[in-house]
Design a protein around this motif. Sequence first.
Motif, PDB file in Angstrom:
ATOM      1  N   ALA A 130     -20.453  52.610  -3.646  1.00 49.73           N
ATOM      2  CA  ALA A 130     -21.674  51.842  -3.031  1.00 49.73           C
ATOM      3  C   ALA A 130     -22.216  52.109  -1.542  1.00 49.73           C
ATOM      4  CB  ALA A 130     -21.027  50.356  -3.165  1.00 49.73           C
ATOM      5  N   LEU A 131     -21.030  52.171  -0.873  1.00 47.98           N
ATOM      6  CA  LEU A 131     -21.429  52.797   0.621  1.00 47.98           C
ATOM      7  C   LEU A 131     -21.954  54.188   0.578  1.00 47.98           C
ATOM      8  CD1 LEU A 131     -20.967  52.201   3.580  1.00 47.98           C
ATOM      9  CD2 LEU A 131     -18.691  53.317   3.477  1.00 47.98           C
ATOM     10  N   THR A 132     -21.630  55.080  -0.210  1.00 46.83           N
ATOM     11  CA  THR A 132     -22.182  56.312  -0.407  1.00 46.83           C
ATOM     12  C   THR A 132     -23.719  56.430  -0.675  1.00 46.83           C
ATOM     13  OG1 THR A 132     -20.171  57.591  -0.909  1.00 46.83           O
ATOM     14  CG2 THR A 132     -22.327  58.470  -1.443  1.00 46.83           C
TER      15      THR A 132
ATOM     16  N   LEU B   4     -19.149  47.237  -7.372  1.00 50.52           N
ATOM     17  CA  LEU B   4     -18.032  47.070  -6.228  1.00 50.52           C
ATOM     18  C   LEU B   4     -16.759  46.282  -6.843  1.00 50.52           C
ATOM     19  CD1 LEU B   4     -20.703  46.379  -4.456  1.00 50.52           C
ATOM     20  CD2 LEU B   4     -19.205  46.702  -2.639  1.00 50.52           C
ATOM     21  N   ALA B   5     -15.885  47.070  -7.023  1.00 49.64           N
ATOM     22  CA  ALA B   5     -14.485  46.359  -7.588  1.00 49.64           C
ATOM     23  C   ALA B   5     -13.702  45.700  -6.627  1.00 49.64           C
ATOM     24  CB  ALA B   5     -13.712  47.796  -8.066  1.00 49.64           C
ATOM     25  N   PRO B   6     -12.657  44.854  -7.112  1.00 46.75           N
ATOM     26  CA  PRO B   6     -11.824  44.221  -6.334  1.00 46.75           C
ATOM     27  C   PRO B   6     -11.261  45.114  -5.393  1.00 46.75           C
ATOM     28  CG  PRO B   6     -11.675  43.318  -8.744  1.00 46.75           C
ATOM     29  CD  PRO B   6     -12.170  44.612  -8.582  1.00 46.75           C
TER      30      PRO B   6
ATOM     31  N   HIS C 131     -23.333  42.615   3.089  1.00 51.94           N
ATOM     32  CA  HIS C 131     -23.009  43.470   4.222  1.00 51.94           C
ATOM     33  C   HIS C 131     -23.683  45.062   3.984  1.00 51.94           C
ATOM     34  CE1 HIS C 131     -19.839  44.596   7.709  1.00 51.94           C
ATOM     35  NE2 HIS C 131     -20.939  45.146   7.809  1.00 51.94           N
ATOM     36  N   LEU C 132     -23.452  45.372   2.893  1.00 54.35           N
ATOM     37  CA  LEU C 132     -24.289  46.827   2.585  1.00 54.35           C
ATOM     38  C   LEU C 132     -25.544  46.517   2.590  1.00 54.35           C
ATOM     39  CD1 LEU C 132     -21.744  48.075  -0.417  1.00 54.35           C
ATOM     40  CD2 LEU C 132     -22.201  48.915   1.930  1.00 54.35           C
ATOM     41  N   ALA C 133     -26.114  45.448   1.951  1.00 51.61           N
ATOM     42  CA  ALA C 133     -27.666  45.219   2.065  1.00 51.61           C
ATOM     43  C   ALA C 133     -28.301  45.150   3.487  1.00 51.61           C
ATOM     44  CB  ALA C 133     -27.825  44.028   1.295  1.00 51.61           C
ATOM     45  N   ALA C 134     -27.441  44.308   4.270  1.00 52.62           N
ATOM     46  CA  ALA C 134     -27.697  44.144   5.621  1.00 52.62           C
ATOM     47  C   ALA C 134     -27.946  45.759   6.325  1.00 52.62           C
ATOM     48  CB  ALA C 134     -26.856  43.315   6.416  1.00 52.62           C
ATOM     49  N   ILE C 135     -26.866  46.671   5.949  1.00 51.21           N
ATOM     50  CA  ILE C 135     -26.966  47.736   6.770  1.00 51.21           C
ATOM     51  C   ILE C 135     -28.096  48.532   6.280  1.00 51.21           C
ATOM     52  CG2 ILE C 135     -25.557  50.105   6.436  1.00 51.21           C
ATOM     53  CD1 ILE C 135     -23.113  48.545   6.220  1.00 51.21           C
ATOM     54  N   TRP C 136     -28.418  48.317   5.044  1.00 45.76           N
ATOM     55  CA  TRP C 136     -29.666  49.311   4.291  1.00 45.76           C
ATOM     56  C   TRP C 136     -30.631  48.612   4.845  1.00 45.76           C
ATOM     57  CZ3 TRP C 136     -33.592  47.958   0.681  1.00 45.76           C
ATOM     58  CH2 TRP C 136     -34.151  49.159   0.307  1.00 45.76           C
TER      59      TRP C 136
ATOM     60  N   GLU D 137     -17.900  37.780  -5.645  1.00 47.02           N
ATOM     61  CA  GLU D 137     -18.419  37.079  -4.532  1.00 47.02           C
ATOM     62  C   GLU D 137     -17.407  37.734  -3.188  1.00 47.02           C
ATOM     63  OE1 GLU D 137     -17.678  32.654  -2.637  1.00 47.02           O
ATOM     64  OE2 GLU D 137     -17.262  33.088  -4.383  1.00 47.02           O
ATOM     65  N   GLY D 138     -18.061  37.973  -2.163  1.00 45.71           N
ATOM     66  CA  GLY D 138     -17.231  38.496  -1.013  1.00 45.71           C
ATOM     67  C   GLY D 138     -16.917  40.003  -1.048  1.00 45.71           C
ATOM     68  N   SER D 139     -17.345  40.868  -1.914  1.00 45.07           N
ATOM     69  CA  SER D 139     -17.068  42.176  -2.166  1.00 45.07           C
ATOM     70  C   SER D 139     -17.797  43.024  -1.241  1.00 45.07           C
ATOM     71  CB  SER D 139     -17.187  42.581  -3.679  1.00 45.07           C
ATOM     72  OG  SER D 139     -18.469  42.296  -4.302  1.00 45.07           O
ATOM     73  N   GLY D 140     -18.823  42.602  -0.380  1.00 47.38           N
ATOM     74  CA  GLY D 140     -19.402  43.305   0.603  1.00 47.38           C
ATOM     75  C   GLY D 140     -20.899  43.633   0.267  1.00 47.38           C
TER      76      GLY D 140
END
Length: 226
Positions: free
Chosen positions: A37-39, A156-158, A64-69, A58-61
Amino acid sequence: MGNLGSSFGPRQLVLALDHAVSFAREDFLAGPSNAVALTLIDRWPDWPDRIMALNGPEGSGKSHLAAIWAETTGARVLAAKLLSETDLPTAFATGALVVEDLEPAGLDERALFHLLNLAREESAYVLLTARSALAGFPVSIRDLGSRLRALPSVALAPPDDVLLRAVIVKLAADRQLAVDEALVNYLANRIERSFAAAHAAVVRLDEEAMRQHRPVTRALASELFR
């Protein structure tokens, strides 16, 4: 304030305060569970499709990733529950849009279908986030179902053990709590391996420490998470 305390008996009144959470790129905790996902976020605009989906617990990031994008692209961020109340042409003004927290319950299918069609017409980039895979959404509009199944998605996995410990440390830091390795290891070995469980554990520790006027230690954790 003394009168307030006596009104509520011996328990201290614990105030629910907002704790700042940084969504900056440098504060994202990377690990095997979110590497793909980060890639995806980092390689934009080199995407397999202009519309992509991120799904995970929930809480998997996801946020946060959407905000970065969004920071990178100038994308507007729209809560999925507000789809039907949003002027979509205006939402696509920057050519990029985040739609957060899509879920089957209460989904406005026509609004989502219109959004996907308009995104194609405008050649806009869209990032959709959801807890579960969009391909499994039980929608009644057949063409919408086809679109959702065709959308490229990244899950995104646990977290693994290393990332879970890092998340506990970050959550504690967000609440200005100093935690040592013994406490972090104790928690990581006793909670469900999920971001939501880590968040709940840190909140519980913080609130109980304030209530008892005690530091956040392994001893306190052992009383709460036996």
